[in-house]
Design a protein around this motif. Structure first.
Motif, PDB file in Angstrom:
ATOM      1  N   HIS A  54     -41.496 -23.556  14.310  1.00 31.94           N
ATOM      2  CA  HIS A  54     -41.016 -24.313  14.852  1.00 31.94           C
ATOM      3  C   HIS A  54     -41.720 -25.763  15.735  1.00 31.94           C
ATOM      4  O   HIS A  54     -41.871 -26.539  15.404  1.00 31.94           O
ATOM      5  CB  HIS A  54     -39.743 -23.735  16.530  1.00 31.94           C
ATOM      6  CG  HIS A  54     -38.845 -24.520  17.189  1.00 31.94           C
ATOM      7  ND1 HIS A  54     -38.478 -26.215  17.139  1.00 31.94           N
ATOM      8  CD2 HIS A  54     -39.746 -25.610  18.662  1.00 31.94           C
ATOM      9  CE1 HIS A  54     -37.818 -26.485  17.494  1.00 31.94           C
ATOM     10  NE2 HIS A  54     -38.876 -26.955  18.725  1.00 31.94           N
ATOM     11  N   ILE A  55     -43.187 -24.047  15.983  1.00 29.46           N
ATOM     12  CA  ILE A  55     -44.340 -25.732  16.767  1.00 29.46           C
ATOM     13  C   ILE A  55     -44.949 -26.213  15.711  1.00 29.46           C
ATOM     14  O   ILE A  55     -44.987 -26.886  16.024  1.00 29.46           O
ATOM     15  CB  ILE A  55     -44.614 -24.439  17.260  1.00 29.46           C
ATOM     16  CG1 ILE A  55     -44.050 -23.869  18.686  1.00 29.46           C
ATOM     17  CG2 ILE A  55     -46.376 -25.207  17.679  1.00 29.46           C
ATOM     18  CD1 ILE A  55     -45.653 -23.021  19.574  1.00 29.46           C
ATOM     19  N   ARG A  56     -44.897 -25.436  14.406  1.00 29.73           N
ATOM     20  CA  ARG A  56     -45.346 -26.243  13.112  1.00 29.73           C
ATOM     21  C   ARG A  56     -44.405 -27.767  12.895  1.00 29.73           C
ATOM     22  O   ARG A  56     -44.924 -28.512  12.772  1.00 29.73           O
ATOM     23  CB  ARG A  56     -45.444 -25.570  11.664  1.00 29.73           C
ATOM     24  CG  ARG A  56     -46.143 -25.585  11.218  1.00 29.73           C
ATOM     25  CD  ARG A  56     -46.561 -24.337   9.764  1.00 29.73           C
ATOM     26  NE  ARG A  56     -45.874 -23.509   9.653  1.00 29.73           N
ATOM     27  CZ  ARG A  56     -44.614 -23.625   8.123  1.00 29.73           C
ATOM     28  NH1 ARG A  56     -44.629 -24.960   8.314  1.00 29.73           N
ATOM     29  NH2 ARG A  56     -43.344 -23.473   8.665  1.00 29.73           N
ATOM     30  N   MET A  57     -43.318 -27.045  13.147  1.00 26.04           N
ATOM     31  CA  MET A  57     -42.490 -28.277  12.418  1.00 26.04           C
ATOM     32  C   MET A  57     -42.601 -29.811  13.535  1.00 26.04           C
ATOM     33  O   MET A  57     -42.554 -30.831  13.296  1.00 26.04           O
ATOM     34  CB  MET A  57     -40.957 -28.239  12.165  1.00 26.04           C
ATOM     35  CG  MET A  57     -40.593 -27.517  11.395  1.00 26.04           C
ATOM     36  SD  MET A  57     -38.807 -26.780  11.311  1.00 26.04           S
ATOM     37  CE  MET A  57     -38.424 -25.236   9.583  1.00 26.04           C
ATOM     38  N   GLN A  58     -42.580 -28.989  14.733  1.00 29.45           N
ATOM     39  CA  GLN A  58     -43.217 -30.162  15.705  1.00 29.45           C
ATOM     40  C   GLN A  58     -43.922 -30.728  15.422  1.00 29.45           C
ATOM     41  O   GLN A  58     -44.444 -32.170  16.001  1.00 29.45           O
ATOM     42  CB  GLN A  58     -43.299 -29.440  17.181  1.00 29.45           C
ATOM     43  CG  GLN A  58     -41.470 -29.604  17.865  1.00 29.45           C
ATOM     44  CD  GLN A  58     -41.507 -28.849  19.179  1.00 29.45           C
ATOM     45  OE1 GLN A  58     -42.187 -28.291  19.424  1.00 29.45           O
ATOM     46  NE2 GLN A  58     -40.595 -29.416  19.874  1.00 29.45           N
ATOM     47  N   ALA A  59     -45.456 -29.738  15.457  1.00 31.72           N
ATOM     48  CA  ALA A  59     -46.774 -31.265  14.976  1.00 31.72           C
ATOM     49  C   ALA A  59     -46.285 -31.644  13.915  1.00 31.72           C
ATOM     50  O   ALA A  59     -46.851 -33.283  13.137  1.00 31.72           O
ATOM     51  CB  ALA A  59     -47.535 -29.919  14.738  1.00 31.72           C
TER      52      ALA A  59
END
Length: 896
Positions: A497-502
């Protein structure tokens, strides 16, 4: 607990700033109507009388009664400012006197016909600009306006009535009004007033009723006025709710919002929302929430979303894209900001466990919507293909990622086997969790979840006694397995999820940077072809494509220039596609639903008022424009380019109009001045010459000499006038060249006084020029002309026999010359105006074309000097001239 209902700090600051501005400004009230004759001016005068009775000071700036007796009666007893006479093309036109209104500064000022165009020569070209200056000065203004004069409705009115209204008012003027009062009249009643001659005279009324005032036209205009007023009231209500942080919806009018997702069912949902909006006669909004997961959605999912948004726009919806990680929360926040009464979305079909596991937007909306209605539309059962999460597999997601995950789990297992003799099994869990986190940082969610399962299995098989079997000796390890799997799933899910947000943030930043670069290049560009060139260069770099902008000729035909076909591989046969795009304002060509077989993609350059041209795009490498986001960004580039070109063209048109107006003013001023100043000396010369011819033999010598001197004086005056006209022509054309040489200033002053000997013969003229003044490098003819003009002006605007003083001194690396008189001096503010062409002093009977001092300023500036006008402390005017030395003066030999 933080109260989400409290006002937004930025909104409070904006409201405070607005309130602070309103304290220093006056209030603008617009009496708004559908057509002439509905009673706007009558209502305005009635309101003015009411506020006067309440104690306000009311003054009439300008009111047009159009011969209506009942309107004229309401003017009785109201103070009315005299109108200002403006000369335009030889005709005296009466206009509103802005300066008199500002000087009078009443409490309430009545200014009729807001859309009126002022006569050339007025301070502002439009009356609404006069009104804004009055409001900024703290004066409350009442004014009138018809709906057909609103700029945004101009083309609609022309389409309905067949008549193009030339005088328009920007919508921002209407929106900035503090109060709008709608003056409405039923169509039949208005036509009855027309027949009674209360709007136009009998003959005019009949023609008007057959043209502009047809019943259909009046009904359409009335609806436009009612809707525009309703829009204004709705905007005021939203502002009030925002300033007071009012969260509950006020269902004063129906407004629908449909939530669009990646589902194939979205098209059906949009059509259902359209039908519902039509039945409720409500505005409707199509909203798509772009979540972080959408950044890795498959191309067909993105294309489906973009197609849904296009469909909603085609069906008349207002389309918005929202950013947020929680769909329901983002939808509700926007719905409350727009006072939406109902939210329409699709019913999420499928097993209960899936809704419990993934969550349901519908359930979240129903639980948090409060007084906003939620309408669920049923459709086909949505399989995994309709979910962003299910299709969010990046291009690299495949067997390689699964092999990488297996290799990482194997590495963690090998390390754990090597250390299992010295570490507790619970501590070995950390190696597997670390591996899961690493896999989640590089792979998709499915791969990370698979790695989580494999890690638990490997830990059980290799690290928990008995080894190399899934059986366990102590059942407490079951808790360890469950906790380990849960932690691994949480870590992998949150990491993905954090990677997608980044990735989402990086994509948005790149998009923002691209738009910022385009805006920076186009900002302040006043030449439309330069704006087009810069936009083409930026678009080419951002999209790695070949770009060409095509514009129509005078006949409205889009043709490819030779350079365009040389740079881009587009055949001439595609000119028809470009023409279709220009005519219909829709994109077509390569990759589009319309004419997809074309070599290039063609996008319309749509400005605020019209379509300006076509952008042709040919991808240079691969299908780089296949993604919907890239297409949307390209559409934004085309839109911004069109607006910049339109702004540059409007600036050029305004500049040309201003130049034409100034040229007209100059021509009028020149004709007025020259016709008078040529006529007077010519009449004197003609009269004196005819007297000498006809009666010269009967006159005595003194009379003949007097007439001869009159002829000579008037001929000299005429010669000076012609010289000034020729000199100004040289200055304006840039043909004035300096012929410098070194001269003593007393020689130039003496020559000027000698030439004006007859003009100054009855005046005491004193010249104070020190003998040690240095030589200065000047054009002696031009400087002599300068002094002639200044001295003649001093003689023209001062009483006879009043003294004139000329004083020269060295100052600031040059020579300063002061010419002072003992006349009335300058009117405040005139010290600046005297240098303008064709400006003449306000003294009655003053002669001249108003060019003398304008020539003086040009001559001084050509020499690199300065000239200024001011009033003397003890009375009179002072013209101060400073000229630089122009180098090192030569040594003057001294005779022994």
């Amino acid at each position: 607990m933080v109260d989400d209902r409290r006002p937004n700090p930025e909104a409070l600051l904006a409201a405070a700033a607005s309130e602070e501005r309103s304290r220093s400004r006056g209030r603008l009230k617009v009496f708004f109507g559908a057509a002439p004759g509905v009673g706007k001016t009558f209502s305005m005068l009635q309101a003015a009388r009411r506020v006067r009775e309440a104690g306000a000071e009311v003054v009439v700036g300008i009111v047009e009664t159009h011969g209506r007796a009942e309107t004229g009666e309401l003017l009785d007893g109201l103070e009315t400012l005299p109108r200002k006479a403006v000369s335009h093309r030889g005709i005296q036109v009466e206009e509103f006197d802005l300066d008199a209104a500002l000087a009078r500064h009443p409490g309430v000022l009545l200014v009729d016909e807001l859309a009126h165009t002022n006569a050339p020569g007025s301070r502002h070209s439009k009356r609404w600009q006069d009104v804004f200056e009055l409001v900024d000065a703290g004066i409350d203004v009442y004014t009138t306006l018809n709906v057909q004069h609103l700029d945004s409705l101009n083309d609609v009115v022309a389409q309905v009535t067949g008549i193009t209204v030339r005088e328009t008012v920007p919508d921002s003027v209407f929106d900035q009004a503090d109060e709008i009062e709608l003056v409405d009249l039923p169509v039949e009643e208005l036509r009855g007033r027309m027949l009674e001659g209360k709007v136009y005279f009998a003959g005019q009324a009949q023609r008007a009723m057959e043209n502009f005032f047809r019943p259909g036209n009046l009904i359409a205009l009335r609806e436009m006025a009612l809707r525009r007023t309703a829009d204004r009231v709705d905007a005021q209500m939203r502002t009030y709710r925002s300033h007071h942080a009012i969260q509950p919806t006020w269902p004063v009018t129906e407004r629908l919002m449909v939530s669009i997702g990646p589902s194939p069912f979205s098209a059906k949902l949009i059509r259902a929302a359209k039908r519902l909006a039509d039945r409720l006669q409500a505005e409707w909004i199509a909203a798509f929430v772009e979540t972080p997961e959408y950044a890795e959605a498959a191309a067909d999912v993105r294309e489906r979303v973009l197609s849904s948004l296009r469909l909603a726009e085609q069906l008349g919806a207002e389309v918005v894209t929202l950013k947020g990680s929680n769909v329901a929360e983002s939808l509700l926040q926007y719905a409350r900001s727009r006072n939406v009464s109902k939210i329409v979305l699709g019913k999420q079909a499928g097993p209960l466990w899936r809704r419990l596991w993934r969550g349901s937007v519908l359930d979240d909306l129903i639980g948090s919507s409060g007084d906003i209605g939620v309408i669920a539309v049923s459709g086909e059962v949505e399989g995994p293909a309709s979910s962003i999460r299910a299709l969010a597999e990046p291009a690299g997601s495949g067997w390689r990622e699964y092999l990488l995950a297996a290799a990482v789990v194997g590495l963690c297992t090998a390390v754990s086997i090597a250390l299992r003799s010295v570490l507790n099994p619970v501590n070995l869990v950390m190696f597997f969790l670390l591996g899961v986190a690493g896999i989640a940082m590089r792979s998709s969610l499915r791969v990370a979840l698979t790695a989580s399962f494999l890690s638990v299995a490997a830990f059980d098989f290799f690290c928990v006694p008995p080894y190399y079997t899934f059986a366990v000796s102590d059942y407490e390890y079951a808790v360890t397995f469950l906790v380990m799997f849960f932690v691994a799933v949480v870590i992998s899910t949150r990491t993905v999820h954090i990677r997608m947000q980044a990735a989402h943030a990086a994509e948005r930043e790149a998009r923002t940077q691209a738009l910022y670069r385009l805006a920076r290049e186009l900002a302040g560009e006043t030449r439309w072809f330069e704006a087009a060139r810069k936009a083409t260069a930026v678009t080419r770099d951002v999209f790695a494509s070949k770009i060409a902008l095509c514009f129509p000729d005078d006949a409205g035909q889009v043709r490819f220039a030779k350079r365009t076909t040389d740079d881009l591989p587009m055949p001439r046969s595609e000119e028809g596609i470009a023409q279709w795009v220009f005519d219909h304002g829709q994109k077509a060509g390569h990759g589009m639903e319309t004419l997809p077989g074309a070599t290039a993609m063609y996008l319309p350059l749509r400005g605020a008022q019209r379509t300006l041209g076509v952008m042709a795009v040919v991808p240079a490498a691969g299908d780089v424009l296949a993604s919907p986001e890239q297409q949307h960004l390209l559409e934004l580039f085309a839109s911004q380019t069109a607006l910049a070109i339109e702004r540059a063209q409007a600036t050029a048109a305004a500049r040309e109009a201003q130049l034409q107006m100034e040229t007209e003013q100059m021509r009028s001023g020149l004709l007025s001045a020259v016709s008078h100043d040529l006529r007077t000396p010519l009449a004197t010369i003609t009269g004196a010459a005819s007297s000498l011819l006809e009666q010269g033999s009967q006159m005595d010598a003194e009379t003949r000499r007097g007439l001869t001197e009159s002829i000579e004086q008037e001929a000299e005056r005429l010669s000076r006038l012609v010289n000034n006209l020729l000199e100004m022509t040289r200055i304006e054309s840039g043909a004035m060249k300096l012929k410098r040489d070194w001269y003593p200033i007393e020689e130039i002053v003496g020559a000027a006084l000698h030439r004006l000997d007859k003009v100054l013969k009855d005046r005491p003229v004193s010249a104070v020029i020190p003998g040690d003044l240095p030589l200065i490098s000047i054009d002696d003819v031009l400087i002599e002309q300068l002094l002639l003009n200044v001295l003649e002006n001093a003689a023209k605007y001062t009483p006879p026999a009043s003294p004139i003083t000329i004083e020269a001194r060295a100052a600031g690396g040059g020579v300063q010359i002061d010419v002072a008189d003992s006349g009335p001096g300058f009117v405040p503010g005139e010290e600046i105006l005297v240098w303008e062409k064709f400006y003449r002093g306000r003294q009655e009977g003053a002669r001249g074309a108003g060019l003398g001092l304008a020539i003086c300023r040009a001559v001084v500036q050509a020499h690199g000097g300065k000239i200024e006008a001011k009033n003397r402390p003890d009375g009179g005017a002072l013209i101060r001239i400073w000229l630089p030395l122009g180098g090192t003066p030569p040594r003057v030999p001294v005779d022994d």
